[in-house]
Design a protein around this motif. Sequence first.
Motif, mmCIF file in Angstrom:
data_model
loop_
_atom_site.group_PDB
_atom_site.id
_atom_site.type_symbol
_atom_site.label_atom_id
_atom_site.label_comp_id
_atom_site.label_asym_id
_atom_site.label_seq_id
_atom_site.Cartn_x
_atom_site.Cartn_y
_atom_site.Cartn_z
ATOM 1 N N TRP A 1 0.821 -1.208 0.000
ATOM 2 C CA TRP A 1 0.000 0.000 0.000
ATOM 3 C C TRP A 1 0.853 1.255 0.000
ATOM 4 O O TRP A 1 0.510 2.254 -0.632
ATOM 5 C CB TRP A 1 -0.968 0.010 1.180
ATOM 6 C CG TRP A 1 -2.029 -1.037 1.051
ATOM 7 C CD1 TRP A 1 -2.178 -2.128 1.831
ATOM 8 C CD2 TRP A 1 -3.058 -1.118 0.058
ATOM 9 N NE1 TRP A 1 -3.250 -2.873 1.388
ATOM 10 C CE2 TRP A 1 -3.804 -2.276 0.307
ATOM 11 C CE3 TRP A 1 -3.424 -0.302 -1.021
ATOM 12 C CZ2 TRP A 1 -4.897 -2.641 -0.474
ATOM 13 C CZ3 TRP A 1 -4.510 -0.670 -1.795
ATOM 14 C CH2 TRP A 1 -5.235 -1.832 -1.518
ATOM 15 N N TRP B 1 -8.190 10.518 -4.253
ATOM 16 C CA TRP B 1 -7.994 9.188 -4.828
ATOM 17 C C TRP B 1 -6.519 8.838 -4.953
ATOM 18 O O TRP B 1 -6.159 7.668 -4.887
ATOM 19 C CB TRP B 1 -8.701 9.069 -6.167
ATOM 20 C CG TRP B 1 -10.169 9.197 -5.993
ATOM 21 C CD1 TRP B 1 -10.983 10.159 -6.497
ATOM 22 C CD2 TRP B 1 -11.013 8.354 -5.191
ATOM 23 N NE1 TRP B 1 -12.263 9.972 -6.061
ATOM 24 C CE2 TRP B 1 -12.318 8.869 -5.265
ATOM 25 C CE3 TRP B 1 -10.784 7.226 -4.421
ATOM 26 C CZ2 TRP B 1 -13.381 8.281 -4.588
ATOM 27 C CZ3 TRP B 1 -11.850 6.652 -3.749
ATOM 28 C CH2 TRP B 1 -13.135 7.177 -3.843
ATOM 29 N N ALA C 1 -5.701 7.477 -1.668
ATOM 30 C CA ALA C 1 -6.587 6.390 -1.239
ATOM 31 C C ALA C 1 -5.843 5.172 -0.684
ATOM 32 O O ALA C 1 -6.323 4.562 0.275
ATOM 33 C CB ALA C 1 -7.500 5.977 -2.397
ATOM 34 N N TRP D 1 -5.565 6.110 3.058
ATOM 35 C CA TRP D 1 -6.720 6.282 3.927
ATOM 36 C C TRP D 1 -7.721 5.134 3.885
ATOM 37 O O TRP D 1 -8.449 4.918 4.855
ATOM 38 C CB TRP D 1 -7.423 7.623 3.702
ATOM 39 C CG TRP D 1 -8.009 7.867 2.352
ATOM 40 C CD1 TRP D 1 -7.442 8.545 1.327
ATOM 41 C CD2 TRP D 1 -9.295 7.458 1.883
ATOM 42 N NE1 TRP D 1 -8.286 8.580 0.250
ATOM 43 C CE2 TRP D 1 -9.427 7.920 0.561
ATOM 44 C CE3 TRP D 1 -10.349 6.737 2.445
ATOM 45 C CZ2 TRP D 1 -10.565 7.684 -0.199
ATOM 46 C CZ3 TRP D 1 -11.487 6.508 1.687
ATOM 47 C CH2 TRP D 1 -11.587 6.979 0.383
ATOM 48 N N ILE D 2 -7.785 4.382 2.804
ATOM 49 C CA ILE D 2 -8.766 3.282 2.752
ATOM 50 C C ILE D 2 -8.423 2.173 3.750
ATOM 51 O O ILE D 2 -9.307 1.751 4.504
ATOM 52 C CB ILE D 2 -8.935 2.752 1.311
ATOM 53 C CG1 ILE D 2 -9.706 3.779 0.488
ATOM 54 C CG2 ILE D 2 -9.656 1.409 1.305
ATOM 55 C CD1 ILE D 2 -9.908 3.403 -0.965
ATOM 56 N N ILE E 1 -10.795 1.101 6.937
ATOM 57 C CA ILE E 1 -11.297 -0.261 7.157
ATOM 58 C C ILE E 1 -10.991 -0.708 8.583
ATOM 59 O O ILE E 1 -11.853 -1.286 9.263
ATOM 60 C CB ILE E 1 -10.698 -1.228 6.117
ATOM 61 C CG1 ILE E 1 -11.279 -0.920 4.735
ATOM 62 C CG2 ILE E 1 -10.946 -2.678 6.505
ATOM 63 C CD1 ILE E 1 -10.600 -1.654 3.599
#
Length: 76
Positions: free
Chosen positions: A16, A38, A41, A44-45, A49
Amino acid sequence: MNDNNKSSGSTGGIFWTLLAVAFIVLKVTHLIDWPWVWVLAPIWIPVGIVLAAIVIVLIVVLTKETIRSLERRNRR
C-alpha cells in the motif's frame, strides 16, 4: 531471535505504501489527473477499514454488556 521470520502482514503495508508513492509520483508529474483524495486512497482506505472494524467490535461489545447489565438488573 531471527529477523527473517517477519509476519506476512508487513508485506501488505509495504504494498500500500509503494502504491501510494507511485500514485503521488504520477500525480506530481501530471501523468494522471486524479483528485488528491484518490491519489492518497492507498493510505486512507486501509486506515478506514481498520477504524470501521474497531467501531463494529466496540458496538458489539457494548451491546452485549448492556444486555448483561439489564438481565442482572431484572433478576434482582
